[in-house]
Scaffold this motif. Structure first.
Motif, PDB file in Angstrom:
ATOM      1  N   MET A 196      27.244  45.014  30.921  1.00 46.64           N
ATOM      2  CA  MET A 196      28.077  44.456  32.295  1.00 46.64           C
ATOM      3  C   MET A 196      29.695  44.553  32.105  1.00 46.64           C
ATOM      4  O   MET A 196      30.226  43.940  31.072  1.00 46.64           O
ATOM      5  N   GLU A 197      30.274  45.579  32.743  1.00 49.77           N
ATOM      6  CA  GLU A 197      31.636  45.648  32.805  1.00 49.77           C
ATOM      7  C   GLU A 197      32.619  44.539  33.285  1.00 49.77           C
ATOM      8  O   GLU A 197      32.135  43.302  33.758  1.00 49.77           O
ATOM      9  N   LYS A 209      35.088  45.094  34.970  1.00 51.95           N
ATOM     10  CA  LYS A 209      35.868  45.731  36.332  1.00 51.95           C
ATOM     11  C   LYS A 209      35.795  44.543  37.438  1.00 51.95           C
ATOM     12  O   LYS A 209      36.738  44.292  38.182  1.00 51.95           O
ATOM     13  N   ARG A 210      34.810  44.184  37.704  1.00 50.23           N
ATOM     14  CA  ARG A 210      34.604  43.432  39.136  1.00 50.23           C
ATOM     15  C   ARG A 210      35.025  41.809  38.948  1.00 50.23           C
ATOM     16  O   ARG A 210      35.748  41.410  39.809  1.00 50.23           O
ATOM     17  N   ILE A 211      35.125  41.465  37.764  1.00 53.37           N
ATOM     18  CA  ILE A 211      35.557  39.973  37.603  1.00 53.37           C
ATOM     19  C   ILE A 211      37.224  40.050  37.609  1.00 53.37           C
ATOM     20  O   ILE A 211      37.810  39.363  38.399  1.00 53.37           O
ATOM     21  N   GLU A 212      37.631  41.276  37.171  1.00 53.76           N
ATOM     22  CA  GLU A 212      39.149  41.306  37.282  1.00 53.76           C
ATOM     23  C   GLU A 212      39.478  41.749  38.744  1.00 53.76           C
ATOM     24  O   GLU A 212      40.655  41.181  38.914  1.00 53.76           O
ATOM     25  N   ALA A 213      38.697  42.534  39.251  1.00 49.25           N
ATOM     26  CA  ALA A 213      39.089  42.622  41.016  1.00 49.25           C
ATOM     27  C   ALA A 213      38.891  41.184  41.674  1.00 49.25           C
ATOM     28  O   ALA A 213      40.007  41.070  42.510  1.00 49.25           O
ATOM     29  N   LEU A 214      38.097  40.559  41.271  1.00 47.58           N
ATOM     30  CA  LEU A 214      37.939  39.106  41.981  1.00 47.58           C
ATOM     31  C   LEU A 214      39.160  38.465  41.572  1.00 47.58           C
ATOM     32  O   LEU A 214      39.728  37.684  42.522  1.00 47.58           O
ATOM     33  N   ALA A 215      39.576  38.297  40.296  1.00 43.97           N
ATOM     34  CA  ALA A 215      40.781  37.481  39.952  1.00 43.97           C
ATOM     35  C   ALA A 215      41.938  38.095  40.375  1.00 43.97           C
ATOM     36  O   ALA A 215      42.846  37.180  40.928  1.00 43.97           O
ATOM     37  N   ASP A 216      42.040  39.456  40.719  1.00 42.81           N
ATOM     38  CA  ASP A 216      43.275  39.840  41.189  1.00 42.81           C
ATOM     39  C   ASP A 216      43.371  39.465  42.556  1.00 42.81           C
ATOM     40  O   ASP A 216      44.434  39.142  43.022  1.00 42.81           O
TER      41      ASP A 216
END
Lengths: 200, 200, 200, 200
Positions: D1-2, D4-11
C-alpha cells in the motif's frame, strides 16, 4: 486508461468536502456589552455543530479509506466506471450540506433522514463501483482472489445496512440515529471492526 | 513539457467547482414556533436547488470526462495550450455561480442564458483545446488516428450545438432549456449516447 | 527531496484561489413584484464584478504558468525553498479577497493598491523562488543555461515593474491602474509578449 | 500500500485549509455618503484579521512541512496509519474556523484557547503519525537512523510544548499567547531554528 486521474479528482473532492464542513461553523457574534463569558457560553452552544463537523469528517474519512482500498485492486477505468465515480462523488460533495443541516436541526428526524439518505446514495454508488470493477474481473487483475472480493463487498454492505437502519429509525428516535452515525466511524476504525481483514 | 501539472491544476479546479456547488444550498432557518413539519416543507421547497446542484455536478462531470479523454492522446503542452486550458477552467469555475443563479431564478430566461452561455464558452474552449493539440498532431502522438480525431471533435461539437440550442430557446421556453440542460449528461452517460465509441 | 509534493500543494492552492474567486459573485435577489427585466438589470450591474473575476482568473493563470515553467528547471527542494513557496502561496491565496475588494470598490484607489500590493508580494516571492533555486545552481541542474536563467528573471521582473507602476499610479488614476491589471495577462498571453521565448 | 494517495489527500486538505482562511476576510461595506477615506479606515480596522490570516497560513505551512518531511522516510501505509492521518487532517481543516475566531475575538482568552487547543490536537496527531510509522520501523525503511528518528520527534514535540504553554498562558495574558502563535512559524523558518538539522 489509467486510474490516476480519477483518483486525483476523487482525492480533490474528498479533501474539499472534508474541509468545507468547517465553513458551516460560524464565529459567534458578540452584542454590545457582551464579553469573554458570553463568548465562552456561545462557543459551548456550538458544541453540537462542532461534533457534527468531527463526526462527518470521520464518516467521509471512512468512505475515503473504502474508495482508496478498492483502488489497490483496480487496474484501469472505462467510461461507465468514471460515471459511477461521478455519482459517488456527487453524494460525498453533498455531505457538507447534510452535515450543516444536522448541526442546525439535529432534533428533527428530517435532518437525520437527509443525512442518512446521502450516506445510502454514497454507499450504493461505492458498492456499484466495486461490483462493476470486480464483476468478471472487468477492471481488476484477472487473479483477484474471491476472498478479497468478498471482503470488500462485505465492508460496503455492512455500512450500508447500518446507515439504512439509522435512516429508518430516525422518525422513531432521532437520538438513536445520531448515535449510530457517530459510532459507525469508530466501528470502522477499531482494529477488531469490519476492516480488520484489511490489515493483511 | 509534460501534461502532468496542467492535469493536476484542472483536476483541482474541477473538484472544487463540483464541491462548491453545494455551498449555494443554505440550511433552512426555522422561525420561533416552527417545527419538524416546517423543516420538511422548507426542504421540499429546496428541491429545485438540489436538482440544479445534481444536474450541474453531472454537467461538470461530462466536461471532466471529455477533458480527461483528450489527455489519453495529448503528449505534451506548450504555452498557448496552457492558456487555452486556463480559459476553459475559467468557464468551469464560473459554473457554481451560474448554477446558483438557475437554482434561484429558474423561471427567468436570463438565468438559463447565463448558464447556457457559460457552457458554450467551456465547450468552445474545449474544442479549441483539442483542435490546437491535434491540428498537425502538434501535441499528440504523430500517429493519432483520424478516426479518434473525428470522434473527439464530434463529441465536443454535439454538446456545443445542443447547449447553443437551449440557450437560444430559453427566451421562448425556459422549461425546455432546463430540460435540455438536465438531459444532456444522461445522453453522454448512456452506453448508446455520443460517447459510445470511447469504450473501444 | 523531490519537487512533487510542493508542486501538488501549489497546484491545490492555485486551483482553489482561482475557483474561490467566484464565491464573491452573489446571485441577485429579487424583491416582491420584481421580474425578469429586473433580473437582467441586476445581472448587468454585476458586470464589473464578473470582469474582476475573469481578470483575476487570468492573473492567477499568469502566476501559475510562471511557477510551472520554473519547475521545468528545478530538480529538488530544501527547507528555505519550501518556505519561499509558502509565502508565495500566501499572496496567491489572498487574491480572492483583493479581487472581491476591487469588484466592490473599483472606484477607490485603496482597492487597486491592495490588489497591486498583493501582486507585488507574489511577484517578489516568485522572483526569490527562482533566484534562490538558480543562484549557484542550488536546486537546478548544474548546466542550466545563463540564457534560460536570464529569461525567467526577466519574465518575473517585467510583471513586477508593471504592477508596481499600476499600484503607484492608482491614487492618480484608478482607471489607469485597473486597465493595466486587465491588460497584463494579455501581454503574457500574446505570442509576441514577454513569454515568447518560452516556446522554444 | 503506497503513500501516494494519502499524501494527495493531505495536500488537498492543506491547500484548501490555507486558502479558506481568506474566506473569513469580508470586503468592507460602505454606507451611503461614505467614500475612499472611510474605505481606508475600514481596511485598517481589518489589520488584525489580515494578520491572523497571514500567521495561520504560516502555521499551517509549518505543519505541512513537518508532514512532508516525515514522508521522506515513510515507505508504506496501513489502516491505522490512514486513520491517524484523518484525525490529523481534521484538526488542520478546523484551523480556518479557529483563525476566524481569533481574528474576531483576539482580546478574549477563549479564542486563543480554541486556537491553541486545535494546534495541540494537530501536534499530538502528527507525533502519533511519526511514532506509529517509525516505532519498530513499522512503515519506514528498516535502516532509518536513530538520529533522524530523534530529530523528527524533537521537532514535533518542541512545537507541541510551546503551543501548550501559549494555551495555558492565554487566560493570564492573551497578548502573550498571540505573540507566541505569531512567532512560532518564524522559529521554524529561521535557519538556526528547530528545523536546522533538516537541511542535511
Amino acid at each position: 486508461m489509467e486510474t490516476k486521474r480519477i483518483e486525483a479528482l476523487a482525492d480533490g473532492v474528498f479533501a474539499i468536502a472534508m474541509t468545507l464542513l468547517v465553513i458551516e461553523l460560524h464565529v459567534p457574534v458578540l452584542a454590545a456589552g457582551e464579553g469573554g463569558a458570553d463568548l465562552l457560553h456561545k462557543l459551548r452552544e456550538m458544541v453540537p455543530h462542532i461534533l457534527a463537523y468531527a463526526v462527518s469528517f470521520l464518516v467521509i474519512g471512512t468512505f475515503w479509506i473504502g474508495h482508496h482500498f478498492q483502488y489497490a485492486h483496480i487496474r484501469r477505468v472505462d467510461r461507465t466506471f468514471l460515471w459511477i465515480n461521478v455519482v459517488f462523488l456527487l453524494a460525498i460533495a453533498f455531505l457538507p450540506f447534510a452535515t450543516a443541516l444536522i448541526g442546525e436541526h439535529w432534533q428533527y428526524p428530517a435532518a437525520s433522514m437527509v443525512y442518512g439518505g446521502t450516506l445510502l446514495v454514497a454507499g450504493t454508488a461505492l458498492y456499484a463501483h466495486w461490483a462493476y470493477a470486480a464483476g468478471g474481473r472487468r477492471l481488476t487483475a484477472a487473479d483477484l482472489s474471491p476472498e478479497v472480493d468478498r471482503r470488500v463487498r462485505h465492508r460496503v454492505m455492512a455500512g450500508w445496512a447500518v446507515y439504512a437502519a439509522a435512516t429508518l429509525l430516525a422518525p422513531a428516535s432521532t437520538t438513536l440515529a445520531l448515535l449510530i452515525f457517530a459510532l459507525m466511524p469508530v466501528v470502522y476504525m477499531l482494529p477488531w471492526g469490519v476492516d480488520r481483514h484489511l490489515k493483511t
